[in-house]
Every structure is written in C-alpha cells, then in structure tokens.
Design an enzyme around this catalytic site. Structure first.
Site, PDB file in Angstrom:
ATOM      1  N   TYR A 196     105.766  59.485  42.862  1.00 55.41           N
ATOM      2  CA  TYR A 196     104.341  59.171  42.925  1.00 55.41           C
ATOM      3  C   TYR A 196     103.612  60.196  43.800  1.00 55.41           C
ATOM      4  O   TYR A 196     104.193  61.176  44.252  1.00 55.41           O
ATOM      5  CB  TYR A 196     104.145  57.741  43.410  1.00 55.41           C
ATOM      6  CG  TYR A 196     104.621  56.705  42.410  1.00 55.41           C
ATOM      7  CD1 TYR A 196     104.033  56.606  41.147  1.00 55.41           C
ATOM      8  CD2 TYR A 196     105.663  55.829  42.711  1.00 55.41           C
ATOM      9  CE1 TYR A 196     104.468  55.672  40.217  1.00 55.41           C
ATOM     10  CE2 TYR A 196     106.108  54.884  41.789  1.00 55.41           C
ATOM     11  CZ  TYR A 196     105.510  54.808  40.543  1.00 55.41           C
ATOM     12  OH  TYR A 196     105.943  53.894  39.626  1.00 55.41           O
ATOM     13  N   GLN A 222     116.890  45.311  31.027  1.00 51.14           N
ATOM     14  CA  GLN A 222     116.327  44.910  29.741  1.00 51.14           C
ATOM     15  C   GLN A 222     115.015  44.147  29.839  1.00 51.14           C
ATOM     16  O   GLN A 222     114.139  44.306  28.993  1.00 51.14           O
ATOM     17  CB  GLN A 222     117.363  44.084  28.960  1.00 51.14           C
ATOM     18  CG  GLN A 222     118.543  44.904  28.496  1.00 51.14           C
ATOM     19  CD  GLN A 222     119.507  44.095  27.650  1.00 51.14           C
ATOM     20  OE1 GLN A 222     119.129  43.121  27.010  1.00 51.14           O
ATOM     21  NE2 GLN A 222     120.770  44.481  27.650  1.00 51.14           N
ATOM     22  N   ARG A 252     108.116  54.319  52.343  1.00 49.67           N
ATOM     23  CA  ARG A 252     109.126  54.471  51.288  1.00 49.67           C
ATOM     24  C   ARG A 252     109.199  55.956  50.953  1.00 49.67           C
ATOM     25  O   ARG A 252     108.313  56.514  50.304  1.00 49.67           O
ATOM     26  CB  ARG A 252     108.723  53.656  50.058  1.00 49.67           C
ATOM     27  CG  ARG A 252     109.593  53.860  48.823  1.00 49.67           C
ATOM     28  CD  ARG A 252     110.866  53.075  48.853  1.00 49.67           C
ATOM     29  NE  ARG A 252     111.547  53.121  47.541  1.00 49.67           N
ATOM     30  CZ  ARG A 252     112.693  52.514  47.281  1.00 49.67           C
ATOM     31  NH1 ARG A 252     113.299  51.825  48.236  1.00 49.67           N
ATOM     32  NH2 ARG A 252     113.229  52.601  46.099  1.00 49.67           N
ATOM     33  N   HIS A 268     110.911  58.805  38.377  1.00 50.88           N
ATOM     34  CA  HIS A 268     110.928  58.148  37.067  1.00 50.88           C
ATOM     35  C   HIS A 268     111.239  59.135  35.945  1.00 50.88           C
ATOM     36  O   HIS A 268     111.726  58.736  34.889  1.00 50.88           O
ATOM     37  CB  HIS A 268     109.590  57.459  36.808  1.00 50.88           C
ATOM     38  CG  HIS A 268     109.347  56.258  37.676  1.00 50.88           C
ATOM     39  ND1 HIS A 268     110.268  55.238  37.829  1.00 50.88           N
ATOM     40  CD2 HIS A 268     108.294  55.918  38.454  1.00 50.88           C
ATOM     41  CE1 HIS A 268     109.798  54.325  38.649  1.00 50.88           C
ATOM     42  NE2 HIS A 268     108.597  54.713  39.047  1.00 50.88           N
ATOM     43  N   MET A 291     108.593  46.028  43.460  1.00 48.08           N
ATOM     44  CA  MET A 291     108.708  46.085  41.999  1.00 48.08           C
ATOM     45  C   MET A 291     107.349  45.767  41.385  1.00 48.08           C
ATOM     46  O   MET A 291     106.689  44.815  41.796  1.00 48.08           O
ATOM     47  CB  MET A 291     109.718  45.050  41.477  1.00 48.08           C
ATOM     48  CG  MET A 291     111.147  45.291  41.845  1.00 48.08           C
ATOM     49  SD  MET A 291     112.203  43.905  41.326  1.00 48.08           S
ATOM     50  CE  MET A 291     111.774  42.682  42.573  1.00 48.08           C
ATOM     51  N   GLU A 302     109.812  57.973  44.471  1.00 48.60           N
ATOM     52  CA  GLU A 302     109.854  57.765  43.027  1.00 48.60           C
ATOM     53  C   GLU A 302     108.944  58.687  42.222  1.00 48.60           C
ATOM     54  O   GLU A 302     108.598  58.385  41.081  1.00 48.60           O
ATOM     55  CB  GLU A 302     109.551  56.304  42.675  1.00 48.60           C
ATOM     56  CG  GLU A 302     110.769  55.423  42.598  1.00 48.60           C
ATOM     57  CD  GLU A 302     111.361  55.069  43.971  1.00 48.60           C
ATOM     58  OE1 GLU A 302     112.550  54.752  44.014  1.00 48.60           O
ATOM     59  OE2 GLU A 302     110.651  55.092  44.998  1.00 48.60           O
TER      60      GLU A 302
END
Length: 667
Positions: A171, A344, A219, A257, A26, A169
């Site tokens: 990238y 959030q 990944r 994303h 993360m 993701e």
C-alpha cells in the site's frame, strides 16, 4: 503442550493487553451489507468475547482517493467518528481492546470504487490493477501525511484504544519505501533515506497528533517478495527509524498483493515467515508482532517463548474460530475450528468484490442472524452422508438439541475432503476433520460407518426428518474407449484402489484434476528432519533433493474448454498452476477427444490429430448429484437436500459447509 507465555499481559505504550494474541487487520466488507457498521461491530465484539488481546480493524481510509469507497470504513471526515464509535463501544462492552488501522491504498485503489483518480509516489501501474495512478505532488504528499494524523485523532475521539498505521502489503507507505514503485528524484524519493521519509513523517505526525500516551502501532513490510524491492538491511534500518519516530510496536507484514510468492495460502508451511519478525526484533527495543500462517496457539506459544517475537498476529484463524484464544486457554485445542488457509471465502471473496466469510465457519458476517438457539421441538434427525455438508449439519443440529444420527456408507468421515487432504500442501484439511470428529463426539452424535441408509430403513427407525448429504457420483464422459482397463475414475485413485502408471493423461482440468496432478507428480515427500540432515551434511544438494521427491511421472491434463483450474480460488489458482508447471505437468486446452486406446488418448488440437501416450487415463470430468435417496423419501418424510447431492461441484466444501450450517439452523 500447555500455553502460558503467550497468555501473559504485555504493554504497548500506555496500553496493557491481557495476552499476546493480536487479531490482524482484514478487509471484510460487512459495512456494505444491511445493518452496515452494526454488523461489523457484532463481528469484532464476538472476537473480543473470545479473549483476543487486541483487535486491529480493517483499513479505514485517511483520504477518499486511497480507500475502497463510501460503503467501507473511512476516517477522513468528522462525520465518520460516530459510526466508528459503534465498533469501539461494542468491543469494549465485550471486554476487549481495539485499534483502528489508518489506511491509504495508493496505486492499489480502484477509481471505479472511489470515484477518484488513484495516486502514488510515481505514475507506475500495479500489475493487479488496470488503472495507472497519478504521481503525487509535494503538496498532496504533505496533505496525505496530515490526513494520517487527523485520522488518528478521529480514531482516538471515536473511542479506539490505539491506531495502527498501514505501511505494508504494497500500500501507499510501502510504495514510497520501495525503489520498485518510487522513482521520484525529489526529497520524497531517490536514495533510501528519502524513500523512507514518507513513512517516518507519517509516524512522527501521528505521534504528535495523538500525544505521547496514546498507543501507535505500525504495520511494516518485513519482506516485500517483489524483485529488486527494499533490501533486508533497509527494512531493519526503517524499523529503527520508526522506533525513533515514536512508534510503540511493529507489526511485521509479509509480501505485497502483487507478489508471485505465496505467503498465506495453505501450501505455505506454518510459521514460515516468523524469522523475518525475529530479525526486526533484534533491530529495535519496542514490541514486535509476528504474522503469516500461524493458526494454533501452541505454535504461538513456542514463537513467543523462544523470544522470536513479543506478540503473534492471527487474522484468519479468528475468522475460523472466534473463540480460539479462550478454547486454547482452557486446553480445549481439539475443539478449535482451525483456519486451513484455503482463502476461498475470505481473500477470494474480497478480491472478487464480495463480502468476506469463512469456508469452515460460515457464521462469519452472520453473527447476529445465525446465533444458535435451541430447537423449539427436539426431533430425531438422520443425516445421511458424512462429507463436509453432512458433518456441519449434524454438528449444528445436535448443538441445538436434536437427536442426530449420521449414516455413512464408507469407512470414514470426510467425504471428498479425504481426497484433498492427500495432496501435498493441503494437509490442513486434516484439521477440519479433527474438528468435526471432536464436535460430534462432544454432542453425542453416533456415526454409523459402512452403512448405506435407505428410505425404508430410515422410516422404520422412526426418524422424523432426514438431511440428505450423499455427495456426488463421478461423471463418465461419452468417449470411445472410456471402458478400457487402463481407464479409471479419479475417486478410485484417491481411494488407493487403482494402480497408476508412469505416463498419465487426465481427462479434465478443473480443481480435482489439479489436485490429482499434484499428488501424482510429487508423491514421495521426505520428512523435514531428513531434508535438514541431507542438506546439512551435504549428502544431497537442493536440486537433487527436489528431484528425489518427485515421482518421475509425466502427467497431461486435457480439457475441451479454454481454462485450466476452474473451481480454484482467485488468490491461489496462479500458485497452483505455477507449481504444476514447475513439475512438468502439461495442460492442453480447447481439444476434441477422438478416442482412448490401451496406449493413450487420441485428441484433436488446433485442427491436427495428436496422440498422448499414457499407461493410465484418469477421468476427472466433473460429477452428478447423488440424490436418489432424496427422491425416494419425498412424500414419506420431511427431507432436505444439501451439498454435492443438491448440486455437483468441484470439491465445493465452501458451499457444502454453508448449506449444512444453514439447514442445521432451519430444522
């Protein structure tokens, strides 16, 4: 359910992990704060003390143009080695193992952060970036491959136990693999083999650079969720190619994303994408790691025990509770502060250029300065209001040794969390309420329900300080007809005190109105077992089943302003609004309210008067602080005002819990 399998040791290459839980990568951005890398090291060390098997850092850029800027972790210079060593040392001192993630964002990079032009396989702009990248030359591709290898060597020198190559993701490596983002016609693009070449070459070069005994994870994207992107057949072939290149384990990521499919939000069912890792596991012989919406070790135990993956990645659950592994090992599942996938304070913060934290655990990023210390003077403290602000304040105060009593005028704890948890897809809020019930019971905090505390009663009982967390009062706008019998406030609907008709107009279009709309249009969910049965025996088809689960109501959301869903998170707002539109909710903005009648609402829209037919008109037009007790106590007792009682907001549990946590450390 006990857990055993997921707690068994496992080897990844030459490295033995004490259990099969991985803290997934993360970006948290703590490097940007005062204390920089030391703060990040403290964050990771706390998770290591919680007994997680392997920590994977946020991405460390292997090239300056592919990172997030100088303020973030980088690994493209030898000068970066010693700062990174602070992280590995802290984790090792805490008894953990940690891998550095090697990262290049490609067309997702922001030139305003890096000071450099972004690059990609092809000069195709990402829909989530306002900058168009430049296509990489063959020489730049070779340089970048070598940079991954050099970064891996630096990670090894900095004391990391392993590296993970970021190829998911959306990238850079993922961009090379996908036909959506790779339009090259040279040896780095075209057919699948050439599109796969970049990622495979990175894996080979990293393996050669670090030697055969140093663990290398990859990944990989198991499912892009982008139209016309990599197929499942190609994905599985790529997995086998990575194994052949010397990779020791595959960590299966889900979605880009820019994908328009939710993958980690609360509305996504738990473990919804484990099947992807299961497919990858069938294609390779090395350990496979499943990820996305796995937030309970009992769930992880089932996944591993059934052989669907070898390890399980839990990223945000380790934000919510750094001790989730240890607590679960000890059977204290009810004491876990469960990640509710709200986004959030983690993803929403990062994508807004802020530092990450956690809505249900604001200690994240403040591990050093917010370490709990016993109260110097133990006091008798009243907490008035059992919403999220009051519950967190009471928990922290009691843990520090104060004698705490909670007063709640209603019949249950939770405040407006009880509204949110009713909404389809938001059931995870039940976990937060379970956590607080368990914590207050653990620390012996009595909760006086159906009790409206007054200034006089609190003084008579001898309380030495008072925390006022009495929430909000729904605002009633000045519209002709607002007092008619067919007009109700949003809180009465959530409380089940108002009958709602088939045609509904909601005055307001913020977060509360969105929740209310979702509840009203989809309030007849069938159980998963019923759905499976009805589909298996072809009693109903998908389309009919979806129609049956909808209430049949027609809902309008009305707003004077320009935007719908203000107050919703940056990373989830689009999904919420898409869902409402699919259910036929009409959203009218920039309107003027003329009057409410027994038959509906008269508005003015684009210079024309319009009538919205409605059996029921619901007022969801904001709120005002309920702060009368605070003012009554001022000058009589030390008193603190937190949560909605201090500042009314759109079900702002993030701020409420933060303020409860802060005041709990102050008294």
């Amino acid at each position: 359910m006990g857990i055993t399998k997921v707690l068994e040791p496992i080897r990844i290459g030459s490295m033995t992990l004490r259990n099969r839980i991985v803290m997934g990568s993360m970006h948290v951005g703590f490097e940007r704060l005062e204390g920089g890398v030391e703060r990040l090291a403290a964050f990771y060390a706390e998770r290591a003390r919680g007994e997680v098997g392997l920590i994977v850092t946020g991405g460390a850029a292997v090239r300056p143009e592919g990172g997030m800027g100088d303020a973030y972790c980088n690994v493209y210079l030898d000068d970066h080695i010693e700062p990174l060593r602070l992280i590995s040392t802290a984790v090792h001192d805490a008894g953990g193992k940690i891998a550095l993630q090697l990262f290049h964002s490609g067309r997702y990079a922001h030139p305003e952060s890096t000071g450099m032009e972004s690059v990609a396989p092809s000069a195709l702009q990402a829909p989530i970036n306002r900058h168009r990248p430049r296509a990489m030359s063959a020489a730049e591709i070779e340089l970048t491959i070598q940079s991954f290898a050099d970064g891996a060597v630096r990670a090894k020198r900095a004391g990391f136990d392993a590296v993970e190559i970021m190829g998911s993701e959306g990238y850079l490596i993922n961009q090379f693999l996908s036909p959506v983002t790779n339009h090259r016609d040279d040896e780095w693009g075209g057919d699948f083999a050439r599109r796969a070449r970049f990622g495979v070459e990175v894996a080979k070069r990293v393996r050669e650079a670090v030697g055969k005994d140093y663990p290398v994870l990859f990944r990989m994207s198991g499912l892009d969720l982008v139209p016309d992107s990599t197929t499942m057949e190609e994905t599985l072939a790529f997995a086998a190619m990575l194994e052949g290149a010397g990779v020791d384990a595959l960590n299966v990521g889900i979605g880009w994303h820019e994908s328009r499919v939710p993958t980690i939000a609360m509305m996504v069912p738990r473990g919804a994408y484990v099947w992807v890792a299961e497919q990858v596991k069938k294609a390779v012989g090395i350990p496979v790691i499943a990820s996305n919406r796995i937030n309970d070790l009992r769930q992880a135990e089932t996944i591993v025990r059934e052989g669907r993956s070898d390890l399980v990645s839990m990223a945000r659950p380790l934000l919510a509770d750094s001790q989730i592994v240890r607590k679960s090992r000890e059977g204290r599942f009810d004491e876990v502060n469960t990640c509710i996938a709200c986004n959030q304070a983690c993803l929403d913060h990062i994508f807004s250029g802020k530092v990450a934290s956690c809505m249900v655990n604001p200690v994240v990023g403040r591990e050093r300065e917010w370490a709990l210390v016993p109260a110097e003077t133990r006091k008798r403290v009243a907490v008035v209001g059992a919403g999220p602000a009051g519950l967190e304040a009471a928990r922290v105060l009691a843990e520090r040794g104060h004698q705490v009593v909670v007063f709640e005028k209603g019949s249950r704890i939770g405040g407006q969390l009880n509204y949110a948890r009713q909404v389809p897809g938001k059931e995870e809020f039940n976990e937060t309420l379970r956590y607080y019930r368990t914590q207050l019971d653990k620390w012996g905090v009595p909760i006086r329900l159906n009790t409206a505390a007054t200034a006089d009663s609190l003084i008579e009982e001898g309380f030495e300080e008072v925390v006022v967390a009495t929430g909000v009062i729904p605002r009633r706008p000045d519209i002709p007809g607002v007092d008619l019998p067919n007009v109700v406030s949003y809180d009465r609907v959530f409380e089940g005190e108002a009958k709602v008709g088939r045609q509904v107009a909601i005055v307001g279009a913020g977060g509360i109105a969105c929740d209310l709309s979702h509840l009203l249009v989809q309030d007849r969910p069938l159980s998963p077992e019923s759905i499976s049965y009805l589909l298996e025996y072809r009693i109903l088809d998908d389309q009919t089943l979806q129609r049956l689960q909808r209430s049949g109501r027609k809902v309008y959301m009305l707003r004077r302003g320009k935007h719908v869903g203000t107050g919703l998170g940056k990373t989830t707002r689009w999904a919420v609004l898409d869902n409402l539109q699919r259910h036929g909710v009409e959203m009218l903005t920039r309107i003027e309210y003329k009057e409410i009648t027994p038959e509906g609402v008269v508005i003015r829209l684009q210079e024309a008067e319009q009538f919205i037919a409605a059996d029921t008109v619901i007022i969801a037009a904001g709120a005002t602080p309920n702060d009368s007790l605070y003012h009554a106590l001022q000058g009589r007792l030390p008193v603190h005002l937190i949560g909605g009682a201090r500042e009314a907001g759109e079900l702002d549990a993030k701020r409420a819990i933060y303020e409860g946590a802060a005041i709990g450390r102050t008294v």
